[in-house]
Design an enzyme around this catalytic site. Structure first.
Site, short mmCIF file in Angstrom:
data_model
loop_
_atom_site.label_atom_id
_atom_site.label_comp_id
_atom_site.label_asym_id
_atom_site.label_seq_id
_atom_site.Cartn_x
_atom_site.Cartn_y
_atom_site.Cartn_z
N LYS A 51 0.05 14.77 1.88
CA LYS A 51 -1.21 15.14 1.09
C LYS A 51 -1.37 16.47 0.96
O LYS A 51 -2.27 16.87 0.24
CB LYS A 51 -2.40 14.34 1.90
CG LYS A 51 -2.49 12.97 1.91
CD LYS A 51 -3.38 12.32 2.98
CE LYS A 51 -3.81 10.79 3.01
NZ LYS A 51 -4.28 10.15 2.16
N LYS A 72 -14.66 8.60 -5.00
CA LYS A 72 -15.96 8.91 -4.46
C LYS A 72 -16.13 10.53 -5.13
O LYS A 72 -17.42 10.38 -5.35
CB LYS A 72 -15.83 8.84 -3.18
CG LYS A 72 -15.50 7.37 -2.33
CD LYS A 72 -15.00 7.76 -0.78
CE LYS A 72 -14.11 6.48 -0.45
NZ LYS A 72 -13.71 6.79 0.90
N HIS A 115 0.70 -1.22 0.05
CA HIS A 115 0.01 0.15 0.09
C HIS A 115 0.75 1.36 0.02
O HIS A 115 0.23 2.39 -0.18
CB HIS A 115 -1.00 -0.03 1.05
CG HIS A 115 -2.22 -0.75 1.11
ND1 HIS A 115 -3.33 -0.32 0.38
CD2 HIS A 115 -2.40 -1.93 1.31
CE1 HIS A 115 -4.16 -1.16 0.57
NE2 HIS A 115 -3.51 -2.36 0.92
N THR A 152 -8.61 6.73 -2.68
CA THR A 152 -9.88 6.31 -3.11
C THR A 152 -11.06 7.40 -2.85
O THR A 152 -12.09 7.46 -3.34
CB THR A 152 -10.41 5.13 -2.29
OG1 THR A 152 -10.17 5.26 -0.95
CG2 THR A 152 -9.62 3.79 -2.58
N LYS A 204 -9.62 13.83 3.90
CA LYS A 204 -8.84 12.61 3.96
C LYS A 204 -7.84 12.77 5.44
O LYS A 204 -7.89 13.79 6.01
CB LYS A 204 -7.86 12.62 2.76
CG LYS A 204 -6.78 13.96 2.48
CD LYS A 204 -6.32 14.07 1.19
CE LYS A 204 -7.18 14.04 0.04
NZ LYS A 204 -6.93 12.89 -0.96
N ARG A 205 -7.06 11.71 5.68
CA ARG A 205 -6.10 11.95 7.02
C ARG A 205 -5.17 13.14 6.59
O ARG A 205 -4.88 13.16 5.41
CB ARG A 205 -5.47 10.47 6.99
CG ARG A 205 -6.47 9.61 7.65
CD ARG A 205 -6.58 9.90 9.26
NE ARG A 205 -5.93 10.09 9.99
CZ ARG A 205 -5.60 9.18 10.96
NH1 ARG A 205 -6.30 7.95 11.19
NH2 ARG A 205 -4.60 9.29 11.77
C1 LIG Z 1 -12.34 7.13 1.62
C2 LIG Z 1 -11.98 7.52 2.79
C3 LIG Z 1 -10.58 8.05 3.17
C4 LIG Z 1 -9.79 7.73 1.98
O1 LIG Z 1 -9.51 9.09 1.43
P1 LIG Z 1 -8.09 9.44 0.63
O2 LIG Z 1 -8.61 10.68 -0.04
O3 LIG Z 1 -8.11 8.31 -0.40
O4 LIG Z 1 -6.86 9.27 1.39
C5 LIG Z 1 -10.32 8.06 4.34
N1 LIG Z 1 -11.35 8.22 5.26
C6 LIG Z 1 -12.56 8.00 5.04
C7 LIG Z 1 -13.59 8.20 6.14
C8 LIG Z 1 -13.04 7.70 3.59
O5 LIG Z 1 -14.20 7.27 3.34
#
Ligand SMILES: *Cc1c(COP(=O)(O)O)cnc(C)c1O
Length: 821
Positions: free
Chosen positions: A552, A658, A358, A654, A546-547
């Site tokens: 990032k 979305k 990952h 991911t 995101k985190r």
């Molecule tokens: C999809 C998702 C992530 C991953 O987000 P990235 O932008 O790909 O880092 C993290 N937390 C939650 C709650 C998510 O639904």
């Protein structure tokens, strides 16, 4: 009652019964939480028969099964998703309407199952949904943490962590399975016993142990009768004797084992993409792996008498290196319990395990100190040593005296065990999670392993489930799409391509944009309720959730906001579309700089949101406690999806998928799956900027980059960076953000601006200007966002899972027939 014969009268009766039996109340006396419980139990009743029937079917056909091993499953809420996948959503909504109860309010009573940190844990959850929907025999295997990811509060702009008491009111969907308990052993020593027949036996003694008890959660497939299982392990002390009748030594041992059991499953480690070599973490890893492997082998032996057939019936999938102890644990069981010799055991093991990588970031790679590892897991350590010894012998055979190369590739070196190397050596498949990431693995980070095992390496670009992130999270858009092109997209997302027929249709554009507007109103209401801030749904919703991680680059996002604000203050009449910048992010509690970036975002928000001179042209919102349940609302409302990681650092992402699915344009770098997103949507339907991964990798090697050059020559940069230390956003303490300033200009152990925020800043500003200009042409904008939704088909986790199932796991679809029961 099953999903095919459920009707309103029966369901309503079930709710009444549950409220009466559990709370001795009538529905008008019950609290919303109690109604939630009653509805959840009624839904569980619908699930149960299908769940039993699914496992009966798997038994009958003796189906090959994948065990998806993961330390994290970021499931979110179950009720809404289960109702949707059972296709009873409408009936339940009508029943509750008749009772004067709002289904959304009831769904809000359920705590998120937050047993994960971010993308990796959510991927595991999406995979389970797709596996059940595609009718593949599968278990998710993980830990039943008492406390999941912490609840984030923002107090005075700072992140404050509160324990996540998700099991406080019980979990209506879980089933305890004490009949599958197994013993897991820690510590002690290994004694070798040589028997008369010349065989050697390894006896583990003086250990401490715990009972591993599984709790099963149903994973409901979409509209298909399949219910798979997420098996989460709880730890209990072994109560093999009566405490009172034993002497002090035994009493102490009993108490110790009690404490061990309690501590192992207490809490999820809150680090994302970061390794922390804590003993308790290693205990967690071994605990759920040993529980799983022992129980799977026990089950296998009930039906088969030749253990060598294991790879035909079972695959253990290792989600990142966290579960990679599966390899030595399987070897231990095959040799010590089943009596196989090393060669036979290895032949089975290395055909049974598959591994997903990952990340390539060095700070995320797990390397356990030998001292700790061998003390906690003495037998497992012996096995890892032997795996390493044999591997090194094979390297010497192949590479002769290239000692440097052999040292680099050894599993054990410099007093540490390199878990990624062990996972690669012990698995038959190694996959990356997006095309670019897999190429970087093959050509850079894991180049030497790729040369050794070219056939093991493959790519599986991540995906997301459209059932949660469109059908459940964005019901208005889901309904509109179904009206336009039918409902096949729910199980075949590539059908969205048919929406392309509407992208130039003005009426369809207006409808699409109106749904986006309504979703923005929904988010604005959420923000009003939770932040007390008014935001304008007619402004551009520019969102980064995101985190929080330096790679990032949330810092780059907020620096751009500061820059835009500087421009507006100089020229308040500047022509721009009002913009709402939305952030949501948890920082690891020990990650100081990340937490300071949260404080910076909140201080910037506080200054800008209160400046009446800029006429609400910019608003900044930090959404507290970003998690799956509020994510669903956020994605649906986004115009702009911020995916701005330093190229080469984000393996896939991911969240980007979305947003795309929900009709947002990507503003991003050529990193991770962004590359494939742009390829699908068309580059004219995204805003791409910044260094490529090749450029980043080259610049890192050159070590010539000096951010002071940019500071000295670029006024916009100099201005915002100076505002970090001149008290503009922290009048009471001008040094508050100095740590951030230093990270950009001076480094601090690491290279200055190691994530190239200043290097990419100018390009980012330009890309942001293009967004503003593009939005002015609403017809063109509508076409852009519709093209994103229409071309999101590739990013369904159904596609990803089909690839895993056919190319790695070799599973057969196994349908469940409900008409027989
Ligand atoms: C999809 C998702 C992530 C991953 O987000 P990235 O932008 O790909 O880092 C993290 N937390 C939650 C709650 C998510 O639904």
């Amino acid at each position: 009652m099953n999903r095919l014969n459920v009707n309103k009268t029966v369901f309503k009766e079930a709710i009444f019964e549950n409220i009466k039996n559990q709370f001795r109340k009538t529905i008008d006396q019950a609290s919303n939480q109690e109604i939630f419980q009653a509805v959840a139990y009624a839904v569980r009743d619908i699930i149960i028969d299908q769940w039993i029937e699914t496992h009966k079917t798997y038994e009958q056909v003796d189906a090959k099964t994948v065990y998806y091993l993961s330390m994290e499953f970021l499931m979110g809420r179950a009720l809404g998703n289960n109702m949707i996948n059972l296709c009873v959503n409408e009936i339940v909504k009508e029943v509750l309407d008749e009772l004067g109860v709002d289904l959304n309010v009831i769904e809000d009573e359920e705590p998120d199952a937050g047993l994960g940190n971010g993308g990796l844990g959510r991927l595991a959850a999406c995979f389970l949904d797709s596996l059940a929907t595609l009718e593949y025999p599968a278990y998710g295997c993980g830990i039943r943490y008492r406390y999941g990811i912490f609840e984030q509060r923002i107090i005075d702009g700072y992140q404050v962590e509160k324990p996540d008491e998700w099991l406080k009111n019980g979990n209506p969907f879980e089933v305890r399975r004490p009949e599958y308990a197994v013993e897991v052993k820690f510590g002690g020593n290994v004694r070798v016993e040589r028997r008369d027949d010349g065989t050697e036996h390894y006896i583990h003694e003086n250990y401490q142990s715990v009972n591993a008890i599984p709790y099963d959660l149903p994973i409901v497939g979409y509209n298909n009768n399949t219910v798979n299982t997420l098996r989460l392990w709880d730890a209990e002390a072994i109560q093999s004797f009566d405490l009172e009748s034993f002497d002090r030594g035994d009493y102490h041992k009993a108490v110790e084992q009690q404490n061990l059991a309690k501590s192992i499953v207490e809490v999820l480690y809150p680090n994302d993409n970061h390794y922390q070599g804590k003993e308790l973490r290693l205990k967690q890893q071994y605990f759920f792996i040993s529980g799983t492997i022992q129980q799977v082998i026990r089950k296998f032996k009930q039906k088969h008498n030749d253990i060598r057939e294991l790879p035909d019936k079972v695959t253990f999938h290792i989600n990142d290196t966290h579960p990679s102890l599966a390899i030595p644990e399987l070897m231990r069981v095959l040799m010590d319990d089943e009596g196989l010799a090393w060669g036979e055991a290895w032949a089975i093991c290395s055909r049974t395990c598959a591994y997903t990588n990952h990340t390539i970031m060095s700070e995320a790679l797990e390397k356990w100190p030998i001292e700790l590892f061998s003390r906690l897991l003495p037998r497992i350590y012996q096995i890892v040593e032997e795996i390493n010894r044999r591997f090194v012998v094979s390297l010497v055979d192949k590479y002769g005296q290239d000692n440097e190369r052999i040292r680099r590739m050894a599993i054990i070196a410099n007093g540490q065990i390199r878990m990624a190397w062990m996972a690669i050596v012990g698995s038959f498949s190694v996959n990356g999670v997006a095309r670019l990431h897999t190429e970087i693995l093959k050509n850079e980070e894991l180049k030497e392993f790729y040369e050794l095992y070219p056939n093991k390496f493959n790519n599986k670009t991540n995906g997301i489930t459209q059932r949660r992130f469109l059908l459940h999270g964005n019901p208005k858009l889901a309904e509109w799409i179904t009206r336009k092109i039918g409902d096949e997209w729910t199980t075949d997302l590539t059908h969205l391509k048919h929406l392309e027929a509407f992208v130039d249709d003005e009426k369809a554009q207006k409808e699409f944009m109106h749904i986006k507007y309504e979703n923005k109103v929904r988010l604005a209401e959420y923000v009003k309720k939770h932040n007390g801030i008014e935001i304008d749904p007619r402004s551009i919703f520019d969102i980064q959730v995101k985190r929080l991680h330096e790679y990032k680059r949330q810092l780059m996002d907020i620096l751009h906001v500061m820059h835009l604000y500087n421009e507006l203050r100089e020229n308040p009449d500047r022509n721009m579309i009002p913009r709402t910048f939305v952030f949501g992010a948890k920082a690891a509690p020990g990650y100081e700089r990340a937490k300071l970036i949260i404080k910076l975002i909140n201080n910037v928000a506080n200054v800008i949101n209160h400046d009446i001179n800029i006429h609400n042209k910019i608003k900044v919102v930090f959404i507290e406690n970003y998690r799956v349940s509020n994510a669903e609302i956020i994605f649906a409302a986004a115009d702009v999806s911020e995916q701005i990681s330093t190229a080469s650092k984000e393996a896939s992402g991911t969240g980007n998928m979305k947003f795309m699915l929900n009709g947002a344009v990507t503003l991003g770098t050529m990193d991770g799956a962004n590359i494939e997103i742009v390829e699908e949507a068309g580059k004219e339907n995204a805003f791409i900027f910044g260094m490529t991964s090749d450029e980043v990798i080259q610049l890192q090697h050159e070590r010539t980059y000096d951010p002071w050059d940019l500071y000295n020559t670029n006024q916009a940069i100099r201005k915002v960076v100076t505002q970090l230390i001149n008290g503009f956003y922290a009048p009471e303490n001008p040094d508050l953000f100095r740590m951030i300033y230093d990270s950009l200009l001076n480094g601090g152990g690491e290279p200055a601006d190691q994530y190239f925020i200043l290097k990419d800043f100018e390009a980012y500003i330009e890309a942001q200007k293009s967004v503003d200009i593009a939005y002015r042409n609403q017809g063109k904008w509508a076409k852009m966002v519709m093209m994103n939704t229409a071309n999101a088909g590739k990013f369904s986790s159904d596609r990803t899972i089909e690839e895993y199932a056919t190319e790695i796991w070799h599973l057969k679809k196994t349908s469940v027939d409900l008409t027989k029961i």
